[in-house]
Design a protein around this motif. Structure first.
Motif, PDB file in Angstrom:
ATOM      1  N   LYS A  71     -76.546  42.895 -65.992  1.00  0.00           N
ATOM      2  CA  LYS A  71     -77.840  43.582 -65.993  1.00  0.00           C
ATOM      3  C   LYS A  71     -78.228  44.103 -64.603  1.00  0.00           C
ATOM      4  N   SER A 122     -81.155  47.377 -62.583  1.00  0.00           N
ATOM      5  CA  SER A 122     -82.230  47.065 -61.641  1.00  0.00           C
ATOM      6  C   SER A 122     -81.919  47.581 -60.240  1.00  0.00           C
ATOM      7  N   LEU A 132     -89.977  45.622 -65.844  1.00  0.00           N
ATOM      8  CA  LEU A 132     -89.929  45.308 -67.267  1.00  0.00           C
ATOM      9  C   LEU A 132     -90.440  46.470 -68.109  1.00  0.00           C
ATOM     10  N   GLU A 168     -88.108  49.524 -67.836  1.00  0.00           N
ATOM     11  CA  GLU A 168     -86.861  49.291 -68.558  1.00  0.00           C
ATOM     12  C   GLU A 168     -87.076  49.336 -70.068  1.00  0.00           C
ATOM     13  N   THR A 169     -88.161  48.757 -70.540  1.00  0.00           N
ATOM     14  CA  THR A 169     -88.444  48.775 -71.971  1.00  0.00           C
ATOM     15  C   THR A 169     -88.742  50.180 -72.456  1.00  0.00           C
ATOM     16  N   SER A 212     -85.516  52.243 -72.439  1.00  0.00           N
ATOM     17  CA  SER A 212     -84.370  51.564 -73.068  1.00  0.00           C
ATOM     18  C   SER A 212     -83.275  51.264 -72.050  1.00  0.00           C
ATOM     19  N   ASP A 221     -81.412  48.260 -70.085  1.00  0.00           N
ATOM     20  CA  ASP A 221     -81.195  46.821 -70.231  1.00  0.00           C
ATOM     21  C   ASP A 221     -80.934  46.215 -68.856  1.00  0.00           C
ATOM     22  N   LEU A 237     -86.031  43.065 -68.235  1.00  0.00           N
ATOM     23  CA  LEU A 237     -86.011  42.805 -69.675  1.00  0.00           C
ATOM     24  C   LEU A 237     -85.310  41.493 -69.992  1.00  0.00           C
ATOM     25  N   TYR A 294     -87.733  38.606 -69.208  1.00  0.00           N
ATOM     26  CA  TYR A 294     -88.812  38.542 -70.196  1.00  0.00           C
ATOM     27  C   TYR A 294     -88.318  37.936 -71.513  1.00  0.00           C
ATOM     28  N   GLU A 295     -87.173  38.391 -71.996  1.00  0.00           N
ATOM     29  CA  GLU A 295     -86.642  37.870 -73.247  1.00  0.00           C
ATOM     30  C   GLU A 295     -86.256  36.400 -73.112  1.00  0.00           C
TER      31      GLU A 295
END
Length: 354
Positions: A119, A123, A290, A293-294, A297, A299, A303, A306-307
Motif C-alpha cells: 500500500k 501514499s 483516507l 484515497e477513498t 479508489s 488503495d 484506507l 481505517y479498515e
C-alpha cells in the motif's frame, strides 16, 4: 552536534515505547475485538445459510450464537493469542517490533509488513507530490506577495489561497470528479488506481504521462488547501526581513533586488519554513489521505489503517502506527539538522556562562 544527535536518537526510544504501550492497552480493552468480530461473522454466515436452507428445505435451522460452542470460541481466542497473559503478549510484541516483525494480519492472511509495502506506493505518490508542490508554489508565491505587499496582486492571490484553504480536500475532490471525471461535464481524467490496465505495454514516456494523468485529480484535491499557510508564512517572514537594516545596507551597496532577496533575505527567512517542514511532510503523507484515497479508489495506507481499525486487525494497526511514529520522529530530527545547515550560528547545546 553529534552529542545532540545521539541524545535525540535515545529520546526516540521512550517515545516509541510510550506510543506502543498506550495503543496496546487500548486495543486490549476496547470492546468488539477480533474474536468478537469473527464470532459475529460466523453468526452472519450461519444466519445466511439457515435462511437459504429454510427457503429450500422448508425449515429454519439457525439458532444464533448457540451454534458456536465453547471449543470454537477457545480456538479463536488461542488463534489470535488472547489466551496468553497480557504481560506476555506485551513483551512478545516489543521483541518483535524491535526487529520490525509486525506479525500476521488477523483477517488478510498476509504479513503486516507485506501489506504496508503493497500500500505504500499510493501514499508515497500522493505525499511526495503534495509536499513538493506545496513548497514549490507557496514559497515563490509568498516572496512575490511580500515584494508586492498591498498591491492588487497581493489581494487577489490572498483571496485565492484562502478560498482553497477554506474548501476541504474531499469537497474539492467531489467537485473535480463532477467537472472532469465524467460526473456531469467532461470525462477527462480516470478515477481509479495510479496506472492504467495496459501499463506494462506502454513506452517509458507513455508510462510517465499515464501516471501523471491518474494522479492529477487526487493530488490537486490534496494540495490546494495546503497552499495558504505556507504562502502567508513566507510572505510575513520576508516582510519582516526586508525591513531589517542589513537589507538597506545591501541595497545601498548597489546589489540588485533579485540578489538581495534570494541571497540575503531568503537565507534568513528560511528558518520558519524549515520549522514547519516535519509537520508538512507528515501531513502530506498521512493526514487526510483516507478521504482522498477513498474518493479516488486508491488503495493506500490511509484506507488500510481505517479498515484495520474497523475490523480490529490489531497487528496492522500497531504496525502502521509504529511505522508512522518512527517516520515522524526521524523527520523532526532531519528538520533540526536542517536548522544548522541553514544557519550555522544555531547551537543545540547551551554553554554555561562563566
Amino acid at each position: 552536534m553529534w552529542y545532540y544527535l545521539i541524545k535525540r536518537l535515545l529520546v526516540m526510544i521512550p517515545t516509541l515505547l510510550g506510543v506502543l504501550t498506550l495503543t496496546f492497552l487500548v486495543t486490549q480493552f476496547v470492546p468488539g475485538g477480533p474474536v468478537e468480530n469473527m464470532l459475529a461473522a460466523i453468526d452472519g454466515e450461519s444466519a445466511r445459510t439457515g435462511v437459504e436452507g429454510g427457503a429450500s428445505g422448508g425449515g429454519w435451522s439457525y439458532s444464533g450464537r448457540q451454534g458456536i460452542d465453547d471449543q470454537q470460541i477457545a480456538h479463536l481466542t488461542s488463534l489470535y493469542g488472547f489466551d496468553q497473559p497480557l504481560w506476555d503478549r506485551y513483551i512478545q510484541m516489543l521483541g518483535n517490533f524491535l526487529v520490525f516483525d509486525f506479525g500476521e494480519s488477523y483477517f488478510r492472511n498476509e504479513s503486516v509488513w507485506s501489506l504496508i509495502q503493497s500500500k505504500l506506493g499510493v501514499s508515497v505518490s500522493l505525499g511526495i507530490w503534495t509536499f513538493l508542490l506545496t513548497y514549490l508554489v507557496s514559497v515563490p508565491l509568498g516572496v512575490a506577495k511580500a515584494v508586492r505587499a498591498g498591491s492588487r496582486f497581493d489581494f487577489v492571490t490572498s483571496l485565492l489561497v484562502l478560498t482553497g484553504y477554506a474548501v476541504p480536500g474531499f469537497v474539492l475532490g467531489v467537485l473535480l470528479i463532477v467537472l472532469f471525471g465524467g460526473g456531469s461535464f467532461w470525462d477527462v481524467f480516470p478515477l481509479r488506481g495510479l496506472t492504467s490496465d495496459n501499463w506494462d505495454d506502454l513506452s517509458a514516456w507513455g508510462k510517465v504521462t499515464d501516471y501523471l494523468w491518474h494522479v492529477a485529480l487526487p493530488v490537486t484535491a490534496a494540495v490546494v488547501s495546503s497552499f495558504a499557510l505556507k504562502t502567508l508564512l513566507t510572505k510575513n517572514t520576508f516582510l519582516e526581513e526586508i525591513r531589517r537594516q542589513y537589507v538597506f545596507t545591501a541595497r545601498a551597496k548597489g546589489l540588485s533586488e533579485r540578489r538581495v532577496l534570494w541571497k540575503h533575505v531568503f537565507r534568513n527567512a528560511l528558518l520558519p519554513l524549515v520549522t514547519g517542514f516535519p509537520g508538512t511532510f507528515i501531513a502530506a503523507f498521512f493526514t487526510g489521505s483516507l478521504l482522498i484515497e477513498t474518493l479516488f479508489s486508491l488503495d493506500g495506507l490511509g484506507l488500510l489503517s481505517y479498515e484495520s481499525i474497523n475490523s480490529r486487525d490489531y497487528p496492522v494497526v500497531m504496525g502502521s502506527l509504529y511505522l508512522f511514529t518512527l517516520i515522524a520522529l526521524m523527520t523532526k530530527l532531519v528538520g533540526d539538522i536542517a536548522y544548522v545547515l541553514i544557519d550555522p550560528r544555531i547551537k543545540f547545546d547551551a554553554v554555561e556562562a562563566r
